[in-house]
Structures are given as structure tokens and as C-alpha cells.
Write an enzyme that holds these catalytic residues in place. Structure first.
Site, PDB file in Angstrom:
ATOM      1  CG  HIS A 101      22.876 -20.663   3.240  1.00 54.16           C
ATOM      2  ND1 HIS A 101      21.531 -20.919   3.077  1.00 54.16           N
ATOM      3  CD2 HIS A 101      23.523 -21.742   2.737  1.00 54.16           C
ATOM      4  CE1 HIS A 101      21.378 -22.111   2.502  1.00 54.16           C
ATOM      5  NE2 HIS A 101      22.574 -22.626   2.275  1.00 54.16           N
ATOM      6  CG  ASP A 159      12.753 -22.586   0.198  1.00 52.02           C
ATOM      7  OD1 ASP A 159      13.961 -22.876   0.236  1.00 52.02           O
ATOM      8  OD2 ASP A 159      11.927 -23.201  -0.511  1.00 52.02           O
ATOM      9  CG  LEU A 212       9.906 -11.300  18.554  1.00 52.30           C
ATOM     10  CD1 LEU A 212       8.568 -11.054  17.862  1.00 52.30           C
ATOM     11  CD2 LEU A 212      11.034 -11.200  17.536  1.00 52.30           C
TER      12      LEU A 212
HETATM   13  C1  IPE Z   1      12.670 -25.907   4.129  1.00 53.06           C
HETATM   14  O1  IPE Z   1      13.244 -25.617   2.920  1.00 53.06           O
HETATM   15  C2  IPE Z   1      13.701 -25.832   5.227  1.00 53.06           C
HETATM   16  C3  IPE Z   1      14.167 -24.489   5.567  1.00 53.06           C
HETATM   17  C4  IPE Z   1      13.756 -23.373   5.015  1.00 53.06           C
HETATM   18  C5  IPE Z   1      15.157 -24.441   6.599  1.00 53.06           C
HETATM   19  P1  IPE Z   1      13.851 -26.737   1.950  1.00 53.06           P
HETATM   20  O2  IPE Z   1      14.465 -26.012   0.811  1.00 53.06           O
HETATM   21  O3  IPE Z   1      14.726 -27.661   2.710  1.00 53.06           O
HETATM   22  O4  IPE Z   1      12.544 -27.539   1.503  1.00 53.06           O
HETATM   23  P2  IPE Z   1      12.224 -28.334   0.167  1.00 53.06           P
HETATM   24  O5  IPE Z   1      13.342 -29.303  -0.053  1.00 53.06           O
HETATM   25  O6  IPE Z   1      12.139 -27.340  -0.944  1.00 53.06           O
HETATM   26  O7  IPE Z   1      10.902 -28.979   0.434  1.00 53.06           O
HETATM   27  C1  IPE Z   2      16.634 -22.097   2.654  1.00 52.75           C
HETATM   28  O1  IPE Z   2      17.119 -21.816   1.385  1.00 52.75           O
HETATM   29  C2  IPE Z   2      17.743 -22.267   3.665  1.00 52.75           C
HETATM   30  C3  IPE Z   2      17.898 -23.635   4.174  1.00 52.75           C
HETATM   31  C4  IPE Z   2      17.173 -24.658   3.858  1.00 52.75           C
HETATM   32  C5  IPE Z   2      18.992 -23.859   5.114  1.00 52.75           C
HETATM   33  P1  IPE Z   2      17.539 -22.966   0.397  1.00 52.75           P
HETATM   34  O2  IPE Z   2      18.982 -23.253   0.572  1.00 52.75           O
HETATM   35  O3  IPE Z   2      16.631 -24.131   0.505  1.00 52.75           O
HETATM   36  O4  IPE Z   2      17.300 -22.247  -0.996  1.00 52.75           O
HETATM   37  P2  IPE Z   2      16.826 -22.937  -2.350  1.00 52.75           P
HETATM   38  O5  IPE Z   2      15.503 -23.557  -2.091  1.00 52.75           O
HETATM   39  O6  IPE Z   2      17.878 -23.953  -2.707  1.00 52.75           O
HETATM   40  O7  IPE Z   2      16.761 -21.810  -3.327  1.00 52.75           O
HETATM   41 MG    MG Z   3      14.895 -24.597  -0.450  1.00 49.65          MG
END
Ligand code: IPE
Ligand code: IPE
Ligand code: MG
Length: 253
Positions: free
Chosen positions: A57, A40, A151
Site C-alpha cells: 500500500h 489494484d 487538476l
Molecule cells: C477494488 O479493488 C478497490 C480498490 C482498488 C480500492 P479490490 O481488490 O477490492 O477488488 P476485487 O476484490 O478484486 O474485486
Molecule cells: C488495491 O490493492 C488497494 C486496495 C484495495 C486498498 P489490493 O490490496 O487489492 O491488491 P491485491 O488485489 O490484493 O493484489
Molecule cells: Mg485487489
């Protein structure tokens, strides 16, 4: 992995311990076999730099590559990474489209190297909702790497823990008899990943966000403040070392 290499990794891990270990220092036996990561913070990483979210990303994908390699080197057997949740479809359409293209591109680009490294790739989640192009790449990656000995990399793509449990419940009702219990139900989860001993979430958020709800019943949770694109192999080792210092009780004494 050779025994010398394993010992060297174990010693390196022991040195990385953040706390004075209360029990034993991180030793080979304490390297978790199965680790799961909620990657995240890509969006915040990009925002902090005034970049479009897609740049976050892409930077996240680079971080993953290094972490997969280190996970293998230190003896982790199963690595499960959360790439896209069943709730992530609610993001702006442009971000979702960009992510789907990125996943398709990445699988194709990284496949030769993953093959060289002996990684076996498996995808968990509902692939029926993905584009034909992405589904084709997923199937190709799974088929090509199926015989690899190294892995096992599980990629949670359009994955939701609640959906997984509902899917299992449907099959349990249809296929299992009245004596079936937890073991039989657990066997109906997607893939055959081992329950993670350690779940890591980056970016400072402290929640599971619908990830591996069944499998994480007794996982140790490690929350790292770093945003995912900044997460390094050394951070993985630090999390593993922290895990090594945890006392796991499973409800007993
Ligand atoms: C969880 O992160 C999903 C992934 C890392 C793919 P999100 O950014 O979607 O989760 P919330 O919205 O903070 O709970
Ligand atoms: C995780 O990073 C990747 C996905 C959920 C695809 P985020 O895109 O949720 O990053 P933040 O939480 O907005 O910083
Ligand atoms: Mg996120």
C-alpha cells in the site's frame, strides 16, 4: 499549461501509441478530460517480494503521486482514484487499520506539495464511517485546496457505486418531481466529477468492483497487467494513447 507544453505532451503521447492509430493519432482533443483509476495489485506486489501487505500500500501511494503529476501535465482535468471500497472493510482488521493510518498520514504529508501543484482535492464516499482523525484530514484537505485552479483529484474513500446510486435514489424520490430524469438523477451522484471517458484498472483484473457504476456507462475501459505500485506515468500515457485510438459510438453509427 502553455500551448507549447500542451503540444509537446500531445506529440509525446502520439509517439507512445501501442497500435497504429486507425483514426487520428492522439491529439490534444483526444486527451480525456476525466480519467478514473482502479489502483489494484498492492497486495500481490508485496506478496511477490515477501513483504507485509502494508508495504504494498505504501508503494502504491508513491506510484499515485507520480501519476497525479503526469495527469496534470498532459491536460487531464479530473482524476478519480479508487482508494478504499465499501467492501474493503471485510479485509483483516490489521490491514484495514493500517490503511486508515496510511490515508491519514498521507493526506497530511502530501498536502503542501499538492497545494504547490494547484491540485484541488475532493473525497467521494461515506466519510461518516471513517475515524475522526481521518475525517479531519479529509475536511482540511478539501478546505485548503478548494480554491486551487488545477487538476481536480477525486479520492474514492469508503466508496461504493451501488451505495452512491441508492443515496441518489433516496434524494431523487424526496426532492425531484415527476418530470425529472437521467440528468437530474446524475446530478445527485457524489461530487461533481465529469463522467470518466477512460477507466483504467491495473493488476490484470477485468472488473469494475463497484466503482463509478453510474458514471462509467460509456467509459472506455483499459486494463493494464502491471500491479499498481509498478504503474508509471508512462503507463498512464500509454493508456491515454490507447484511448485516443478507440472509436466511441455511444450507441450511434
Ligand atoms: C477494488 O479493488 C478497490 C480498490 C482498488 C480500492 P479490490 O481488490 O477490492 O477488488 P476485487 O476484490 O478484486 O474485486
Ligand atoms: C488495491 O490493492 C488497494 C486496495 C484495495 C486498498 P489490493 O490490496 O487489492 O491488491 P491485491 O488485489 O490484493 O493484489
Ligand atoms: Mg485487489
Amino acid at each position: 499549461m502553455s500551448i507549447t507544453r500542451r503540444l509537446r505532451s500531445a506529440r509525446a503521447l502520439a509517439r507512445l501509441g501501442r497500435h497504429e492509430p486507425r483514426v487520428a493519432p492522439v491529439a490534444l482533443g483526444r486527451v480525456p478530460r476525466s480519467v478514473a483509476i482502479i489502483m489494484d495489485g498492492n497486495g500481490r506486489w508485496a506478496r511477490q517480494r515477501g513483504l507485509p501487505v502494508g508495504a504494498g500500500h505504501r508503494a502504491g501511494a508513491k506510484a499515485l503521486k507520480e501519476v497525479v503529476r503526469r495527469a496534470r501535465d498532459i491536460g487531464i482535468l479530473d482524476l478519480t482514484v479508487y482508494s478504499f471500497s465499501t467492501e474493503n472493510w471485510t479485509r483483516p482488521q490489521a490491514e484495514v487499520d493500517d490503511l486508515m493510518h496510511l490515508f491519514t498520514e498521507l493526506i497530511e504529508r502530501e498536502l503542501p506539495e499538492l497545494m504547490d501543484e494547484g491540485v484541488r482535492m475532493r473525497f467521494i464516499g461515506h466519510r461518516g464511517d471513517l475515524s475522526d482523525a481521518l475525517r479531519a484530514r479529509i475536511e482540511e484537505a478539501e478546505a485548503t485546496t478548494a480554491g486551487n485552479p488545477g487538476l481536480r483529484l477525486f479520492i474514492a474513500m469508503n466508496y461504493g457505486g451501488r451505495q452512491e446510486i441508492v443515496d441518489a435514489a433516496r434524494r431523487f424520490a424526496a426532492e425531484c418531481g415527476p418530470d425529472a430524469g437521467i440528468e437530474e438523477f446524475g446530478a445527485l451522484m457524489y461530487g461533481d466529477l465529469r463522467d470518466p471517458e477512460l477507466v483504467i484498472r491495473t493488476s490484470g483484473e477485468q472488473r469494475l468492483s463497484n466503482f463509478l457504476l453510474w458514471q462509467s456507462a460509456y467509459s472506455e475501459l483499459c486494463f493494464a497487467d502491471r500491479l499498481w505500485p509498478d504503474f508509471t506515468p508512462a503507463d498512464l500515457e500509454a493508456a491515454v494513447a490507447e484511448y485516443g485510438g478507440r472509436e466511441r459510438r455511444f450507441g450511434g453509427r
